[in-house]
Design an enzyme around this catalytic site. Structure first.
Site, PDB file in Angstrom:
ATOM      1  N   PRO A  47       0.796  -1.145  -0.016  1.00 40.89           N
ATOM      2  CA  PRO A  47      -0.024   0.042   0.134  1.00 40.89           C
ATOM      3  C   PRO A  47       0.963   1.174  -0.078  1.00 40.89           C
ATOM      4  O   PRO A  47       1.989   1.276   0.178  1.00 40.89           O
ATOM      5  CB  PRO A  47      -0.728  -0.052   1.177  1.00 40.89           C
ATOM      6  CG  PRO A  47      -0.015  -1.066   2.096  1.00 40.89           C
ATOM      7  CD  PRO A  47       0.552  -1.973   1.248  1.00 40.89           C
ATOM      8  N   CYS A  48       0.290   2.345  -0.321  1.00 42.84           N
ATOM      9  CA  CYS A  48       0.977   3.640  -0.505  1.00 42.84           C
ATOM     10  C   CYS A  48       1.873   4.081   0.925  1.00 42.84           C
ATOM     11  O   CYS A  48       1.396   3.401   1.862  1.00 42.84           O
ATOM     12  CB  CYS A  48       0.092   4.932  -0.520  1.00 42.84           C
ATOM     13  SG  CYS A  48      -0.719   5.615   0.589  1.00 42.84           S
ATOM     14  N   LEU A  49       2.856   4.669   0.904  1.00 43.71           N
ATOM     15  CA  LEU A  49       3.775   5.028   1.870  1.00 43.71           C
ATOM     16  C   LEU A  49       3.073   5.723   3.124  1.00 43.71           C
ATOM     17  O   LEU A  49       3.470   5.709   4.290  1.00 43.71           O
ATOM     18  CB  LEU A  49       4.944   5.721   1.482  1.00 43.71           C
ATOM     19  CG  LEU A  49       5.855   4.796   0.555  1.00 43.71           C
ATOM     20  CD1 LEU A  49       7.126   5.724  -0.075  1.00 43.71           C
ATOM     21  CD2 LEU A  49       6.544   3.831   1.140  1.00 43.71           C
ATOM     22  N   SER A  90       0.465   4.945   4.281  1.00 41.51           N
ATOM     23  CA  SER A  90      -0.143   3.935   5.404  1.00 41.51           C
ATOM     24  C   SER A  90       1.231   3.836   6.484  1.00 41.51           C
ATOM     25  O   SER A  90       0.583   3.002   7.380  1.00 41.51           O
ATOM     26  CB  SER A  90      -0.625   2.763   4.970  1.00 41.51           C
ATOM     27  OG  SER A  90       0.557   1.885   4.362  1.00 41.51           O
TER      28      SER A  90
END
Length: 273
Positions: A174-176, A178
């Protein structure tokens, strides 16, 4: 329902669409969607990857390579969620603002290029987790073929393997954003710091991991069964020095181990009376 039936239903769904633009991150879910869409629609399917500071450059490289392997046309767009204080303040519904930005970018593009549908890689399991971004996508008319047919995460990997996709075991990425606890402001510098730390660990051979960032502290999460090996095989002083050179002061190891969505456990305490 048998997995073969679900695959046939996915193919039928895309055949009905006739043209589709895929919100394509390069993760195993959206890549499976892109593969099936291309198999059914050919050049009437387009994969679009959104680039922003919360996406690792390595993930973009993977997405590009995977699209080329599939054969699907691939386009890159830039999103600007980092300009939205509703996103950078990192509220519990941060993902809502991220997906709003994404689909507010993809929907006009789809209409401009003549694609009546924007589809994403949301799977059936995602519907049972806290995913405020799903609501944002729905509000903008996006469709989720995997969720519609009831394909679970495990079945995504099974189908990917059956279709000969070599990345079927690729860990979730998932995107950073998170990596930060809710309420801690997200900045480009912090995203880059976390990204470089994770790349460093991956280059050491640890693929399925997270570096959670809280203030000046980095907390490394690995699968529980890998923790002992990590401690024994890693040059810990060099690791600490590397992380400190990136800007962290403290470097810790989470003894509970990696678990997807772990930061969401704090929501139980927020909701508690």
């Amino acid at each position: 329902m048998m997995l073969t039936e679900k695959l046939e239903q996915l193919k039928a769904l895309f055949a009905e669409m006739e043209q589709a633009l895929i919100a394509y991150s390069g993760g195993v879910d959206s890549t499976l969607v892109a593969k099936i869409a291309y198999d059914v629609l050919g050049d009437r399917a387009l994969a679009v990857t959104a680039v922003s500071p919360s996406l690792l450059p390595e993930e973009l490289a993977d997405a590009t390579a995977q699209a080329a392997t599939i054969g699907i046309a691939h386009k890159i767009v830039h999103t600007h969620e980092m300009e939205n204080p509703n996103y950078t303040s990192n509220p519990v519904n941060r993902c809502y603002f991220c997906k709003s930005e994404l689909h507010d970018t993809l929907k006009p593009l789809a209409l401009e290029l003549g694609y009546p549908y924007v589809v994403d890689g949301v799977n059936a399991d995602d519907l049972h987790d806290y995913r405020p971004g799903i609501q944002a996508a729905k509000e903008r008319g996006a469709r989720s073929p995997l969720a519609e047919i009831g394909v679970t995460k495990a079945e995504v990997r099974q189908l990917s393997q059956q279709l000969g996709l070599p990345w079927w075991e690729k860990p979730a990425q998932p995107c950073l954003s998170s990596r930060f606890p809710y309420g801690e402001e997200i900045t480009i510098a912090k995203l880059q710091r976390v990204g470089r730390a994770e790349i460093y660990l991956r280059n050491l051979g640890w693929d399925n991991l997270r570096v959670r960032s809280e203030g000046d502290t980095a907390r490394i999460e690995l699968p529980p069964e890998k923790i002992a090996d990590f401690v024994l095989k890693t040059d810990l002083p060099t690791l600490v020095s590397t992380f400190q050179n990136l800007g962290f002061i403290y470097v810790t190891l989470d003894l509970e181990g990696y678990r997807s969505g772990k930061l969401n456990q704090v929501l139980q305490h927020i909701a508690a009376p």
